[in-house]
Write a protein that holds these residues in place. Sequence first.
Motif, PDB file in Angstrom:
ATOM      1  N   ASP A  27      10.024  -4.725   0.822  1.00  0.00           N
ATOM      2  CA  ASP A  27      10.243  -4.737   2.279  1.00  0.00           C
ATOM      3  C   ASP A  27       9.172  -3.929   2.993  1.00  0.00           C
ATOM      4  N   ILE A  28       8.862  -2.754   2.410  1.00  0.00           N
ATOM      5  CA  ILE A  28       7.863  -1.888   3.064  1.00  0.00           C
ATOM      6  C   ILE A  28       6.478  -2.546   2.987  1.00  0.00           C
ATOM      7  N   GLU A  29       6.196  -3.155   1.852  1.00  0.00           N
ATOM      8  CA  GLU A  29       4.903  -3.862   1.726  1.00  0.00           C
ATOM      9  C   GLU A  29       4.773  -4.900   2.846  1.00  0.00           C
ATOM     10  N   GLU A  30       5.843  -5.692   3.027  1.00  0.00           N
ATOM     11  CA  GLU A  30       5.809  -6.767   4.035  1.00  0.00           C
ATOM     12  C   GLU A  30       5.705  -6.196   5.450  1.00  0.00           C
ATOM     13  N   ALA A  31       6.443  -5.097   5.672  1.00  0.00           N
ATOM     14  CA  ALA A  31       6.415  -4.479   7.005  1.00  0.00           C
ATOM     15  C   ALA A  31       5.030  -3.920   7.307  1.00  0.00           C
ATOM     16  N   ALA A  32       4.396  -3.328   6.272  1.00  0.00           N
ATOM     17  CA  ALA A  32       3.063  -2.746   6.462  1.00  0.00           C
ATOM     18  C   ALA A  32       2.049  -3.841   6.776  1.00  0.00           C
ATOM     19  N   GLN A  33       2.178  -4.948   6.035  1.00  0.00           N
ATOM     20  CA  GLN A  33       1.234  -6.044   6.271  1.00  0.00           C
ATOM     21  C   GLN A  33       1.383  -6.597   7.696  1.00  0.00           C
ATOM     22  N   ALA A  34       2.629  -6.602   8.143  1.00  0.00           N
ATOM     23  CA  ALA A  34       2.872  -7.152   9.475  1.00  0.00           C
ATOM     24  C   ALA A  34       2.422  -6.193  10.580  1.00  0.00           C
ATOM     25  N   ALA A  35       2.596  -4.877  10.357  1.00  0.00           N
ATOM     26  CA  ALA A  35       2.356  -3.913  11.432  1.00  0.00           C
ATOM     27  C   ALA A  35       0.929  -3.372  11.486  1.00  0.00           C
ATOM     28  N   CYS A  36       0.255  -3.327  10.332  1.00  0.00           N
ATOM     29  CA  CYS A  36      -1.045  -2.646  10.286  1.00  0.00           C
ATOM     30  C   CYS A  36      -2.188  -3.667  10.333  1.00  0.00           C
ATOM     31  N   SER A  37      -3.349  -3.166  10.789  1.00  0.00           N
ATOM     32  CA  SER A  37      -4.486  -4.084  10.896  1.00  0.00           C
ATOM     33  C   SER A  37      -4.940  -4.530   9.512  1.00  0.00           C
ATOM     34  N   VAL A  38      -4.978  -3.595   8.583  1.00  0.00           N
ATOM     35  CA  VAL A  38      -5.331  -3.906   7.185  1.00  0.00           C
ATOM     36  C   VAL A  38      -4.362  -3.143   6.305  1.00  0.00           C
ATOM     37  N   CYS A  39      -3.948  -3.763   5.228  1.00  0.00           N
ATOM     38  CA  CYS A  39      -3.083  -3.022   4.278  1.00  0.00           C
ATOM     39  C   CYS A  39      -3.792  -2.991   2.928  1.00  0.00           C
ATOM     40  N   ILE A  40      -4.230  -1.770   2.545  1.00  0.00           N
ATOM     41  CA  ILE A  40      -4.945  -1.624   1.265  1.00  0.00           C
ATOM     42  C   ILE A  40      -3.921  -1.166   0.234  1.00  0.00           C
ATOM     43  N   ASP A  41      -3.654  -2.018  -0.726  1.00  0.00           N
ATOM     44  CA  ASP A  41      -2.617  -1.698  -1.726  1.00  0.00           C
ATOM     45  C   ASP A  41      -3.248  -0.944  -2.895  1.00  0.00           C
ATOM     46  N   ALA A  42      -3.045   0.407  -2.903  1.00  0.00           N
ATOM     47  CA  ALA A  42      -3.602   1.220  -3.994  1.00  0.00           C
ATOM     48  C   ALA A  42      -2.550   1.489  -5.074  1.00  0.00           C
ATOM     49  N   THR A  43      -1.493   0.690  -5.050  1.00  0.00           N
ATOM     50  CA  THR A  43      -0.468   0.875  -6.099  1.00  0.00           C
ATOM     51  C   THR A  43      -1.136   0.756  -7.466  1.00  0.00           C
ATOM     52  N   CYS A  44      -0.851   1.705  -8.322  1.00  0.00           N
ATOM     53  CA  CYS A  44      -1.450   1.691  -9.666  1.00  0.00           C
ATOM     54  C   CYS A  44      -1.109   0.358 -10.341  1.00  0.00           C
ATOM     55  N   PRO A  45      -2.034  -0.275 -10.990  1.00  0.00           N
ATOM     56  CA  PRO A  45      -1.763  -1.552 -11.652  1.00  0.00           C
ATOM     57  C   PRO A  45      -0.606  -1.470 -12.659  1.00  0.00           C
ATOM     58  N   PHE A  46      -0.435  -0.285 -13.263  1.00  0.00           N
ATOM     59  CA  PHE A  46       0.673  -0.159 -14.227  1.00  0.00           C
ATOM     60  C   PHE A  46       2.021  -0.216 -13.501  1.00  0.00           C
ATOM     61  N   VAL A  47       2.066   0.348 -12.301  1.00  0.00           N
ATOM     62  CA  VAL A  47       3.296   0.311 -11.510  1.00  0.00           C
ATOM     63  C   VAL A  47       3.494  -1.109 -10.970  1.00  0.00           C
ATOM     64  N   LYS A  48       2.377  -1.713 -10.580  1.00  0.00           N
ATOM     65  CA  LYS A  48       2.440  -3.088 -10.050  1.00  0.00           C
ATOM     66  C   LYS A  48       3.042  -4.017 -11.109  1.00  0.00           C
ATOM     67  N   LYS A  49       2.648  -3.771 -12.361  1.00  0.00           N
ATOM     68  CA  LYS A  49       3.165  -4.606 -13.454  1.00  0.00           C
ATOM     69  C   LYS A  49       4.701  -4.515 -13.500  1.00  0.00           C
ATOM     70  N   ILE A  50       5.241  -3.311 -13.264  1.00  0.00           N
ATOM     71  CA  ILE A  50       6.706  -3.151 -13.280  1.00  0.00           C
ATOM     72  C   ILE A  50       7.324  -3.898 -12.103  1.00  0.00           C
TER      73      ILE A  50
END
Length: 653
Positions: free
Chosen positions: A77-100
């Motif tokens: 939800d927060i990812e989607e909200a950030a993409q909608a509200a911010c000019s750019v959303c840079i996802d620095a989530t660690c790839p290991f966490v992303k995998k989960i």
Amino acid sequence: MLIEIAEKSGFCFGVERAIRLTEEAAEKYGELYTLGPLIHNKKVTDSLENKGIKIAEEISDAAGKPLVIRSHGVTEDIEEAAQAACSVCIDATCPFVKKIHNIVSEQPEDSAVIILGDKDHPEVIGIKGHAHCKAFVCADMAEINALFESGALSRDEDVALVIQTTFDRGRFLEYSQDIRENYDRVKIYDTICNATSERQKNAEELAERAALMIVVGGKSSSNTGKLAEICARHCTTVFVEDAGQLSKQLLKGLHSDSIIGITAGASTPAYTIKEVHDKMNEEIKTTIENEEDFAALLDQSFRRVYTNNRVKATVVGINKNEAVVDLGIKQTGYIPLDELTNDPNATVGDIVKIGDEIEAIVTKVDDSNGVIFLSKKKVDSALGMEKIAASKEANETLEGVVTAAVKGGVIVITNGTRVFIPASQTGVPRSGKLEDLVKKTVQFKVIEINEQRGRVVGSIRQANKEVRDAEKAKFWESIEVGQKFEGEVRSIEDYGVFVDIGAVDGLVRTSELTWNRVGHPKDIVKEGDKITVIVKSFDPEKKRVSLSAKDPDENPWTKFVADYAVDDVIKATVVSITEFGAFAQIIPGVDGLIHISQISTERVTNIASVLAVGQEVEVKIIDIDTDKSRVSLSIKALMEDAAPAEEAAEDAE
Ligand code: F3S
């Protein structure tokens, strides 16, 4: 002294990547926000701020601006909200966490997900927020079992188990074996990040060799806290944020060949590790130049304590439910009442006073609120168990207070430890009430200890028996003829009474009850009467004691010999008649015998035809046997004395 930096220290791949992405974005976009602090390290976040990178607490703070999602990741939800509200959303989530995130989000809606980890950690919150099915967070195996036992999860449904990246690998392996054995439908995804486990393993190996470990990292960094906890199991460990918190006093007690180890959490930059290394190097040099300078105490300000540490604390406050303690560190310690004692009747003030110095075990460190919870009773219980085991070994008797009557017995607290006394060992008769023992101080013997289960079984009855046996032994050692006792009449027989004189019951024969003639002992005493008795004789082998209740000062024989003499003519009362004569009482307690031959000048064959019980007769004392306390009386002697006088009178006529 050798300073060694753990090979796997500092930034992990995920953090390094997040910082790189952020710095690159800052260069590209100028003004930039991170959603929460990028990492748990104030120095790093301060330095990022200096580069124009600000922290947004909410997405709205960065509305219309570029925003970086940090390495912990966030919910869908927060990812989607950030993409909608911010000019750019840079996802620095660690790839290991992303995998989960991906594993969790791919689970079918009719299945379930368990996340093994800390429910309050942002990474775990983010992972949970990617599930499209039921999702639970469990801290340990007990919580996983509880999910199935409570019916929240069924053994028949598909469950995916993922693990927080920083979770302890040892515990995970232990749990996964349990899960495989008990829950067929749980699919385990090993999502622990190797960077964490390798850093921990590396730090532990170094801590095993080192005399001092310096763990460097942000105070709110859980992975750094975990590193410190692991190192503290092996050597003195300090947790510092940077070189400025180091003190030369740390070197106190170290030897010239001691190893000082340095490790750092995933959010600690390499330059901070280097500063710590250089500062310690400098301190060592100064130490060598002037060792005396190191006599000062360890700086308490950066000491940390960890769960299960045994610590010294000073009681600084008392309230109804807890004791407040000072541990010499920043955080305040609390000991709840039920962690102070096992005694449900005790109050906080019964156990500790302000100013008391106590030992306690840390049960929980709550860094976010700056408080530490401790248990005093765990220390007391461990010490108590040692004392109890030693007492059993030495066959000593222990003392404790009965705190409760429970099913089948009572609970006694001694040395801070619960001891169960079975009803049959309480000494309370079947007809009695165990509740009557509550709040009483009792003595007992330990009859069984199970240290693993923390179970101690005692016996009040055995302790009482030992006391009685000891009293009896002492009694037989010290008893003497003539010894006086205050006793209680226990029972009455035809031949005498049994009197409790403490360790044993002695016998007072009927004739020894009083100086006077006695028909039946019941005429003199009743059960429960308190009487003074004197030991006449005793037999330690047969455990028998003969007693007398006659007071020697009241001995009527003494009075008799003082007042009467042979040839005295006296009045006496016949008290009994036998075949060989009649007994007549001279004074109470002294009877004389009128032998059949002394009753008359004429031959007497039937005494009862001449004398009767109760009849008062005039008699002459013809013999006193002081050895045997016997008196011989005669009526005949008086008749013979009178005969010449009568004859003379007749002659005169
Ligand atoms: Fe990623 Fe592992 Fe670091 S999960 S953020 S590389 S500790």
